[in-house]
Design a protein around this motif. Sequence first.
Motif: not given
Length: 75
Positions: A6-18
């Motif tokens: 789950a935290s990997d999913v959030y991490k990827r979302q943060r990367l996409e946002r960046a």
Amino acid sequence: GVSSAASDVYKRQRLERAKKYLEKNSFMTQADYCQLTGLLKSAASRELREWIANPESGIDYKGRGTHKIYILRKP
């Protein structure tokens, strides 16, 4: 475990946002990343270090120390 997935999913979302942010702006600071992601400074700085250490993240940087800015990695 499930929580790390789950935290990997959030991490990827943060990367996409960046990356979206960097498509509109020529660079991003750690403070910008904190605002984009809601992460605290220490977590943001740790995550940004991970992104720049990983060529596949698409994130690069210029400068050093507190003057570091983050940019899109050139292909």
